[in-house]
Design an enzyme around this catalytic site. Structure first.
Site, PDB file in Angstrom:
ATOM      1  CB  SER A 160       7.988  -1.355   8.033  1.00 29.89           C
ATOM      2  OG  SER A 160       6.658  -1.097   7.667  1.00 29.89           O
ATOM      3  CE  LYS A 189       5.429   0.969  13.692  1.00 36.18           C
ATOM      4  NZ  LYS A 189       4.357   1.920  13.299  1.00 36.18           N
ATOM      5  N   PRO A 238       7.880 -14.220  -4.818  1.00 40.90           N
ATOM      6  CG  PRO A 238       9.135 -16.172  -5.037  1.00 40.90           C
ATOM      7  CD  PRO A 238       8.573 -15.238  -4.005  1.00 40.90           C
ATOM      8  CE1 TYR A 256      -3.771   2.415   0.429  1.00 38.05           C
ATOM      9  CE2 TYR A 256      -2.339   3.441   2.053  1.00 38.05           C
ATOM     10  CZ  TYR A 256      -3.458   3.492   1.245  1.00 38.05           C
ATOM     11  OH  TYR A 256      -4.251   4.612   1.239  1.00 38.05           O
ATOM     12  CB  SER A 264      -3.907  -4.651  -7.715  1.00 34.97           C
ATOM     13  OG  SER A 264      -3.764  -5.453  -6.555  1.00 34.97           O
TER      14      SER A 264
END
Length: 320
Positions: A115, A137, A40, A18, A48
């Site tokens: 991320s 995180k 893969p 996204y 999409s």
């Protein structure tokens, strides 16, 4: 004044996702040789995703297909680049430990941007379901620091297109809009394409090395009530505000099964507590719109215009 940087070779994990796709496009547009590491393609790959891969091939992006478990393949890819950006989604947050191990083995990476791209996890405390996610995180941040890997941690706050869809349901003909808490808490809604551009810029900026960079442009600080009023002005419609009290969100966070308890906890953090605006950005802090004042910013007002003129596809259910 932004500093000009020479072109860096950039590898992006999650580049077909996204937010990752915006980073790939920004990287190419800013002149960086760009590659992505992706699973893969197979029979289960979404159309999409396949379309994105074709687009990326057409603009010169090199796609390396592999799994995160393929340590040697990742190390070999890392040895050919300068900067690594991870845009892996929520379920794969701790999988970044494998990327960290590979970066350590490669020994040549000049910057790693993990991320993050949400709220500032080192400065807030949320309801338990969201807090558990934030702790993952934090674990990644601490592992990067302990390994001595040059980093930039990004606090991008809310993805504007996504949250406009979540909050306003602009595709829905209903005249009711849900308001969380009293609707007064301020949040930061940043356009996804801008997040992509800012991320490529900070990844190459010496000022951002081993620093946290926050994306908090003044025009994109907005409350739910302000957002709804702006939408009413643009559409000429009047919406009934249906309030969800804080205690209801807290109860849902305690009773919904995981992972359904995470989104309500996020809504509580952002739109009831106002966690994104709960701390000051002082002069010595790095804020992207101040760092790159020359960059043309997409405001929340302009994001709403996009929904009027070229409506994006409805957002998916999970936004963590």
């Amino acid at each position: 004044m932004a500093r000009e940087a020479e072109a860096s070779r950039i590898l992006i994990f999650g580049g077909t996702g996204y937010i990752g796709k915006h980073m790939v496009r920004a990287s190419v547009s800013l002149g960086h040789p760009t590659c992505i590491y992706a699973r893969p393609a197979g029979p289960a790959t979404r159309p999409s995703n396949l379309n994105l891969r074709r687009e990326f091939h057409s603009i010169g992006v090199h796609i390396i297909e592999g799994e995160l478990e393929e340590h040697e393949k990742i190390v070999a890819a890392l040895k050919k680049v300068d900067i690594v950006i991870s845009a892996l989604a929520y379920p794969q947050v701790l999988d970044q430990l494998k990327i960290i191990d590979a970066i350590i083995a490669a020994g040549n990476i000049k910057r790693f941007v993990p991320s993050d791209f949400g709220c500032e996890e080192d400065k807030i405390k949320a309801l338990p379901p969201f807090e558990e996610f934030l702790e993952k995180k934090r674990k990644i941040r601490r592992a990067i620091e302990a390994a001595g890997i040059p980093f930039t941690f990004v606090t991008a706050n809310c993805f504007a297109t996504y949250f406009v869809d979540v909050l306003l349901h602009p595709h829905d003909p209903s005249d009711e809009i849900v308001v969380y808490g009293n609707g007064e808490a301020k949040a930061v809604l940043n356009y996804e394409e801008d997040i992509g551009k800012y991320t490529i810029k900070v990844a190459n900026d010496p000022r951002a090395c081993n620093r946290v960079v926050t994306y908090r442009p003044e025009p994109n600080i907005i409350s739910q009530h302000q957002l709804i009023s702006l939408w009413e002005e643009k559409t000429g419609r009047s919406f009934k505000r249906v309030y969800v009290p804080e205690e209801d969100l807290v109860k849902l966070s305690q009773t919904l099964p995981p992972p359904e308890n995470i989104p309500v906890s996020i809504l509580h953090s952002i739109f009831v507590k106002g966690d994104m605006m709960s701390y000051e950005i002082i002069e010595d802090d790095l804020e992207a719109s101040r760092m790159y004042a020359e960059m043309q910013l997409t405001t929340v007002d302009q994001v709403l215009d996009i929904f009027l003129t070229d409506p994006p596809e409805p957002a998916r259910a999970a936004f963590v």
